[in-house]
Scaffold this motif. Sequence first.
Motif, PDB file in Angstrom:
ATOM      1  N   LYS A 355       0.840  -1.200   0.000  1.00 43.46           N
ATOM      2  CA  LYS A 355       0.000   0.000   0.000  1.00 43.46           C
ATOM      3  C   LYS A 355       0.878   1.254   0.000  1.00 43.46           C
ATOM      4  O   LYS A 355       0.603   2.226  -0.736  1.00 43.46           O
ATOM      5  N   LEU A 356       1.944   1.217   0.816  1.00 41.30           N
ATOM      6  CA  LEU A 356       2.876   2.357   0.849  1.00 41.30           C
ATOM      7  C   LEU A 356       3.514   2.556  -0.517  1.00 41.30           C
ATOM      8  O   LEU A 356       3.648   3.704  -0.993  1.00 41.30           O
ATOM      9  N   GLN A 357       3.902   1.489  -1.169  1.00 39.33           N
ATOM     10  CA  GLN A 357       4.536   1.599  -2.484  1.00 39.33           C
ATOM     11  C   GLN A 357       3.576   2.199  -3.514  1.00 39.33           C
ATOM     12  O   GLN A 357       3.974   3.015  -4.351  1.00 39.33           O
ATOM     13  N   ARG A 358       2.305   1.788  -3.458  1.00 38.68           N
ATOM     14  CA  ARG A 358       1.332   2.317  -4.420  1.00 38.68           C
ATOM     15  C   ARG A 358       1.145   3.826  -4.211  1.00 38.68           C
ATOM     16  O   ARG A 358       1.073   4.586  -5.186  1.00 38.68           O
ATOM     17  N   ILE A 359       1.055   4.239  -2.956  1.00 39.15           N
ATOM     18  CA  ILE A 359       0.913   5.679  -2.681  1.00 39.15           C
ATOM     19  C   ILE A 359       2.166   6.416  -3.122  1.00 39.15           C
ATOM     20  O   ILE A 359       2.094   7.510  -3.723  1.00 39.15           O
ATOM     21  N   ALA A 360       3.326   5.836  -2.838  1.00 37.29           N
ATOM     22  CA  ALA A 360       4.587   6.477  -3.217  1.00 37.29           C
ATOM     23  C   ALA A 360       4.672   6.631  -4.740  1.00 37.29           C
ATOM     24  O   ALA A 360       5.106   7.676  -5.251  1.00 37.29           O
ATOM     25  N   PHE A 361       4.260   5.615  -5.455  1.00 37.56           N
ATOM     26  CA  PHE A 361       4.335   5.672  -6.911  1.00 37.56           C
ATOM     27  C   PHE A 361       3.347   6.685  -7.483  1.00 37.56           C
ATOM     28  O   PHE A 361       3.647   7.398  -8.450  1.00 37.56           O
ATOM     29  N   ALA A 362       2.165   6.773  -6.858  1.00 37.76           N
ATOM     30  CA  ALA A 362       1.125   7.666  -7.387  1.00 37.76           C
ATOM     31  C   ALA A 362       1.381   9.121  -7.010  1.00 37.76           C
ATOM     32  O   ALA A 362       1.117  10.029  -7.801  1.00 37.76           O
ATOM     33  N   GLU A 363       1.879   9.378  -5.794  1.00 35.93           N
ATOM     34  CA  GLU A 363       1.942  10.753  -5.288  1.00 35.93           C
ATOM     35  C   GLU A 363       3.361  11.307  -5.182  1.00 35.93           C
ATOM     36  O   GLU A 363       3.539  12.521  -5.131  1.00 35.93           O
ATOM     37  N   PHE A 364       4.385  10.440  -5.072  1.00 34.23           N
ATOM     38  CA  PHE A 364       5.751  10.934  -4.826  1.00 34.23           C
ATOM     39  C   PHE A 364       6.737  10.210  -5.749  1.00 34.23           C
ATOM     40  O   PHE A 364       7.706   9.596  -5.304  1.00 34.23           O
ATOM     41  N   LYS A 365       6.449  10.322  -7.043  1.00 33.42           N
ATOM     42  CA  LYS A 365       7.268   9.603  -8.004  1.00 33.42           C
ATOM     43  C   LYS A 365       8.725  10.016  -7.947  1.00 33.42           C
ATOM     44  O   LYS A 365       9.634   9.189  -8.025  1.00 33.42           O
ATOM     45  N   GLU A 366       8.961  11.293  -7.865  1.00 29.19           N
ATOM     46  CA  GLU A 366      10.351  11.769  -7.866  1.00 29.19           C
ATOM     47  C   GLU A 366      11.077  11.398  -6.579  1.00 29.19           C
ATOM     48  O   GLU A 366      12.211  10.938  -6.615  1.00 29.19           O
ATOM     49  N   GLU A 367      10.423  11.623  -5.451  1.00 25.50           N
ATOM     50  CA  GLU A 367      11.100  11.431  -4.159  1.00 25.50           C
ATOM     51  C   GLU A 367      11.165   9.955  -3.740  1.00 25.50           C
ATOM     52  O   GLU A 367      12.148   9.526  -3.135  1.00 25.50           O
ATOM     53  N   LEU A 368      10.123   9.173  -4.044  1.00 25.86           N
ATOM     54  CA  LEU A 368      10.046   7.807  -3.510  1.00 25.86           C
ATOM     55  C   LEU A 368       9.973   6.750  -4.607  1.00 25.86           C
ATOM     56  O   LEU A 368       9.459   5.660  -4.392  1.00 25.86           O
ATOM     57  N   MET A 369      10.497   7.052  -5.783  1.00 24.44           N
ATOM     58  CA  MET A 369      10.447   6.089  -6.867  1.00 24.44           C
ATOM     59  C   MET A 369      11.226   4.825  -6.508  1.00 24.44           C
ATOM     60  O   MET A 369      10.793   3.702  -6.787  1.00 24.44           O
ATOM     61  N   ASP A 370      12.389   5.000  -5.873  1.00 23.57           N
ATOM     62  CA  ASP A 370      13.181   3.822  -5.494  1.00 23.57           C
ATOM     63  C   ASP A 370      12.414   2.943  -4.512  1.00 23.57           C
ATOM     64  O   ASP A 370      12.446   1.712  -4.605  1.00 23.57           O
ATOM     65  N   LEU A 371      11.731   3.577  -3.599  1.00 26.23           N
ATOM     66  CA  LEU A 371      10.943   2.808  -2.626  1.00 26.23           C
ATOM     67  C   LEU A 371       9.817   2.068  -3.340  1.00 26.23           C
ATOM     68  O   LEU A 371       9.555   0.896  -3.066  1.00 26.23           O
ATOM     69  N   GLU A 390      13.618  10.100   4.203  1.00 24.10           N
ATOM     70  CA  GLU A 390      14.366  11.350   4.356  1.00 24.10           C
ATOM     71  C   GLU A 390      14.386  12.179   3.076  1.00 24.10           C
ATOM     72  O   GLU A 390      14.755  13.343   3.087  1.00 24.10           O
ATOM     73  N   ASN A 391      13.957  11.579   1.969  1.00 23.00           N
ATOM     74  CA  ASN A 391      13.874  12.323   0.710  1.00 23.00           C
ATOM     75  C   ASN A 391      12.684  13.278   0.689  1.00 23.00           C
ATOM     76  O   ASN A 391      12.571  14.121  -0.196  1.00 23.00           O
ATOM     77  N   LEU A 392      11.767  13.118   1.660  1.00 20.28           N
ATOM     78  CA  LEU A 392      10.576  13.956   1.716  1.00 20.28           C
ATOM     79  C   LEU A 392      10.805  15.132   2.652  1.00 20.28           C
ATOM     80  O   LEU A 392      11.440  14.992   3.700  1.00 20.28           O
ATOM     81  N   ASN A 393      10.236  16.290   2.286  1.00 19.62           N
ATOM     82  CA  ASN A 393      10.301  17.428   3.202  1.00 19.62           C
ATOM     83  C   ASN A 393       9.137  17.354   4.185  1.00 19.62           C
ATOM     84  O   ASN A 393       8.325  16.431   4.137  1.00 19.62           O
ATOM     85  N   GLN A 394       9.019  18.364   5.058  1.00 21.82           N
ATOM     86  CA  GLN A 394       8.007  18.328   6.119  1.00 21.82           C
ATOM     87  C   GLN A 394       6.593  18.260   5.540  1.00 21.82           C
ATOM     88  O   GLN A 394       5.772  17.460   5.984  1.00 21.82           O
ATOM     89  N   GLU A 395       6.323  19.082   4.553  1.00 20.50           N
ATOM     90  CA  GLU A 395       4.972  19.098   3.975  1.00 20.50           C
ATOM     91  C   GLU A 395       4.646  17.761   3.309  1.00 20.50           C
ATOM     92  O   GLU A 395       3.517  17.269   3.382  1.00 20.50           O
ATOM     93  N   GLN A 396       5.627  17.195   2.640  1.00 20.12           N
ATOM     94  CA  GLN A 396       5.391  15.919   1.970  1.00 20.12           C
ATOM     95  C   GLN A 396       5.170  14.786   2.993  1.00 20.12           C
ATOM     96  O   GLN A 396       4.357  13.890   2.768  1.00 20.12           O
TER      97      GLN A 396
END
Length: 1497
Positions: A355-371, A390-396
């Motif tokens: 579930k985390l990977q799907r959200i990461a792929f949909a919403e944070f492609k640049e920051e969490l693509m590796d994840l 740690e690739n995400l900032n506070q808002e993210q």
Amino acid sequence: MPPKHSTKKAQPSDKDATEDQAQAHTQGSNAPQTGSHRPTVKDMQTDSVATLAGAWSNSESAATEYDVQLIERVYNDELVKNDYSVAKLALLEVSQYLEKYLWPHYDPSQSSTIHVLSIVLMVNEKFRSRVGAWNAFEESPENFSALCEQVLRLCLQETDLKLKRYLIVFMINCFQSLENPLIRSECMRLVSLSTWHSLVSAAKREVEFKEYPQLLKFWKHLEKKFDAYDEKQKEKAVFERTWLSEMMKGFVQILEGIEQDEEEKIAYCERFMEFLIDLEAQLPTRRYFNTLVEDHQIVAICKLSKFTSNKQSGVLFSQLLDILAFYTGFEINGHTGLALTKEEMTEIHAARLSKLQRIAFAEFKEELMDLAMSNLRAIESREPLLKHFENLNQEQLIQLCHLLNIRTAKITDPETDHSRIMLLEVLLLQFEKRHSQIERINALPLYPDENALFEDAAVKEEMYNADRPLALPKLNLQFLTLHDYLLRNFNLFRLESNYEIRQDIEDAVRRLGPRAGAIDGATVFSGWSRMAAPISYFKMVEVAKPNLGEDKPSLITADVTFNVRKYTEAIQAEWEAIREHDILFLLTVEAQEESYEHWDGKISFRKHYGLKHVRGCQVVSVIGPNGKPFDYKKSDPKLIQDHRTGNTRTFRIALDSNQYKIDQEAARKSGGGDVYQTFNIVLRRQPQENNFKPVLETIRDLMQSDLMVPEWLHDVFLGYGNPNSAHYSQLKRQVKEIDFRDTFLDLDHLKASFPGMKVKAKDGDEGALTAPFVVKFPEAPEATASGSKKKKGSEKAKKEKTSQNQEQAQDELIISTYKTPNMGPYPEDVPNVNKVRFTPTQVEAIKAGTNPGLTLVVGPPGTGKTDVAVQIIANLYNNFPKQHTLLVTHSNQALNQLFEKIIALDVDERHLLRLGHGEEELNTELSFSKYGRVTSFLEKRVNLLAEVDRLAQSLEIGGEHGSTCETAGYFYSYHVVPKWKDFERKVAANGESREAIVTSFPFSGFFINAPVPLFSDCTTAEAALDAAQGCFRHLNKLFEQLEEVSAFELLRTSYDRANYLLTKEAKIIAMTCTHAALKRRELVNLGFKYDNIVMEEAAQILEVETFIPMLLQDPEDGVNRLKRVILIGDHNQLPPVVKNTAFQQYGNMEQSMFTRFVRLGVPAIELDAQGRARSDMADLYKWRYKSLGDLPNVTERQEYKFANAGFLHDFQFVNVNNYKGQGETAPRPHFIQNLGEAEYVVAVYQYMRLLGYPAENITILTTYNGQKDLIRDVLNQRCSWNPIFGRPAAITTVDKYQGQQNDYVLLSLVRTKAVGHVRDVRRLVVALSRARLGLYIFGRQKLFENCHELEPAFKRLLTRPTKLWLKTGEMYPNTVRIIGAEAKADAEEEAEGSKKAGKKGGKKDKKSTKKGKAGKTDAEATDEEAGEEGLASTSKDYEIQDIDQMGEYVFGMMKEQQQYAIQQQQAYLQSISEPMETVSAPATGAEGEGSMEVDQE
């Protein structure tokens, strides 16, 4: 003649002091350093609380006039001013402040906050003192709900942290008492589904509802119910559903506000953490609460708090946090209650990561693509996850949390977002993989090291004072899963073992007296110890390579050599008794200069004596003089002699591979030396106390196996569901028809055993019914319903049910009988039968035990628990001959008692097996051990084959038919059976005439040696045929036994034969619970199987030691084959022994499974008639049971009808004042003695022996080991020189005498300052119930009569005089005085006179004509020849004022005896010189008593 009074006091051994300390822990010794305070008599008389308590404590009822100012005065002046002193609280609790004043006058509309807080403090004190806390509320429960609401509101409103802590302790106590319906109804509303109103958002609830749709339905029901409330009800409902959330918010505020060493804040946070753990550790409370804790992020907040990282004051909090974190992620589905397997946990974690990977792929492609693109294995641990996040900032981070329905704002300030560190920690806790608890336990050394023994806070806890929680698991009523159950027990059992080992090490090291050498400073030993010896030589022998897939050595062995020259032969024999698998400990002591000085406790024991290392090991073998393994039984006699004459002994030992790996890694890191080359002491322990390692291994094995508790027992075992669900009446498999064999003596007995039931003969002829009886029971309505549930609407099922009901009514028993078959003409062919006339309750217990399911039998003292257990076993053996029954007890003595009674019933000896030590103590000529049974079978084989040869000769059939079991089998098939069939044909052809039977019977020659001729002249045809059939049954049994023995011809080794016997032949296998734990792995590997388990003394067995015997076999097709679990015990007597008070009280380790089941409300059959003690003696403890009556033998047997010779009363409490200015003393802490009571008890024992009482009929009991040793010393000094006195049957403590009995008991209560551990009513019940005919208790009246818990017993005791009253002129056993009216009337008159005059001990008896010194004018008796009538007519009542008078009385009797002996000697000498003269007996009077005594002796 010895001096009149001994001044010598027994010196304590450390072992005895330890036991007394453990007992003192139970109810609080008078030891101020412990903090476990119990008020002394002086406190109760002089403390200011005592003055105030006069307003209620002197009142018999609670009708004292209410004074609100009194409550405020007690609270402010006595509690607040003294900082809520434990001593003050204890005084108030003892004076029954709660029962007699606070609760009776509680009014929700008027009572003040102080009143509520006072109730809270008293309840907490009762829990601390371990006495019943809720009894007062149950008697008048109408205001309890209002009280709880006030307490809940105070928890939120109170600002004083100390009071806030007391309030949360009250809530902890409430949630630990959920078995009480009154408490449960109040508590469960606080943890209901409604608490989810406090979740971060409705979206989070929807996620849960989507996964569990039934929750949504329940939620809507609750909302609908809420909408129907009025405003007041709504306010209360909102308050209750938000209470936990508000409490957690308050806790976080306090936690975040802790500065350096703010004790009250720290103490409150620790208690609140305990509260959270308790809610998480019980399924009913965690079901919805766990989601709330996760939502409120309590674990993350605590983990990141400054206080948790404090290495000094935050250690305990950090340990509690680890426990909370463990339970929040425990392997269980909180909504279904199902345990989750390792695979299921992996799937759940994988789904979360996906579930985390799907959200990461949909919403944070640049920051969490590796994840998003990583495999799950690469992101399951903390480090890679943190790197990605740690690739995400506070808002993210906040955005990600919102998408995951994770709270991002502080719970204490919703307007403020969490810090970045907090957000990262929350995400990591959500997605990192949990560490396996199994892997941690597998890596754990089973032997404790020096840190586990001396640095562990829990093990170091000498006396638990309940001020602070402990980082210990609790044995609650309920457990989450079987894994949770075993884990808690593993941790507690390990810690308790460590505590006992530490005490043994401290004792041995102190006795060895290590000190630094004068020259080189090397450690030398100036003393000696029985249990430890300095090591002469230590050598590592082998460090084997690791097994495949492991990183630790597979085996590590070493040789340890020590010198035994200084030991006596007895002690050398103890060292020689050490065998393979026994546990030893290796110690390294590097003594310092101060080590030679006495240890005062100011510095740690380790530091004072220089104890550096402790390592456990297991004996592999004894090494002989030739350097090879050696056996004291099997080795060459010359080698044994050489070994024993030598001064050294060598053991080959196996060391712990996990510990070795840890030590080697630590040495590499620190650069230190090898621990294993420094050992200089080897220590052994008592065998019965040294079984911890196999027990821990067994628990560890169970945790890693597929545990299969029987399905019908699973929910009840864990404490959930319907407590009745495992009862036979609720199971489909209940036995409808039972052959009760010899249970009933006759038809009247059967009818009386089922009151309210009608008896109907199956064939309609009730007059023909004789024992044995087969009883068909009506089908219970519940069972019918459950059985027909699947066929609802089926006409066939309805018709079957109707026909069954017509055949047998619900209040009807259908009885049939049968003739017991003739089994042969020899005495051994006649079956043994039961002779006990069981009561209806006992019959119900036997019936329940014969049926499948869980049976609990509560057996008060003397109610025939053993007889019931034996009859259940016999019935199972005869009704289900293919089933195997396991018999388990706590002690060898109880096991042997059971076994001896089983042997006496109709159970074939070849199907009996007794495992473990203690078999040699069986009172039987036969051996029932494994190898004893093998020998018996082999001997039986020889005898049976000889009988086959004799049979062949009688039939004139040549050949070696009795050479082997195989040839005997052929002989039976080809010769015996055909001849019998031929006989049957001939008899049938001749119309079964007597002549045909007698002349045609082919085996008459074989049975020529029968004690009675088979066919006499007057034998009828029917009797002759019966005799012939009996003879054939005898032969048939002979060849059946040969068939069973045949396996022993094929199996050549004793080991194989013994195991075959265990797994195939034995139908009733007996062992102690300790043996079951020691041998589980071996039994499972052998394929041991059993169907039923009967456990006696179940209330004395630890939880886990009760559980292990249920799992001595592997499941069959994924199902446990266990059909019956029968637990027999008495939870009103003493629980299992747990020496460490922290584990006993905080961890509740003393709770047995039997007690837990009773508390849960599992149906229990309480036996209701006792046959041990006189009826009036049994009244002393009957009040603890529902309806305990007497068996007929108590009134019918002669010994119960007559009074005790020489005593006016059959029981008495004898008040003992200070002797030589002293009451109780303590030569060392907890080793408590009372010289006055010791002297008094021994004097009464001497008096009884002089009257002719047999020594074996007298037992001396006491409540402390110190007093036991002192009485032994006094007895040795008084009686050892005189063969007339001898020694009583036992001199021991009440705790050690549980389960035993004797005719006469002398009991010393010892204490004069504080009641001590006898305040535990369970111990009192044991003490009062050991005697059959006479009980004489010696103690301090003022102390014990004021104890609330003991009041029912002492109220009865004090109806009689408290000075010992004797009856002169009587001798044992010749008294003709009937027990009853006269003595009771005198006692009542004495008690009344005592009250009026205010004198101690009451008025003197009217019959007492004179007071003088004992043994002189008042010691009147008749001459032996005067006869019983004269004896009764001249007997006098005599009051003993004090110890000195009793001593003088006995001294006078002894003097008279001496004078009479001289007279007899002179008369004898005179008779030799003048044969015709006769010698007259001494005159009656003061000397008569002594004269009679000589003749008796």
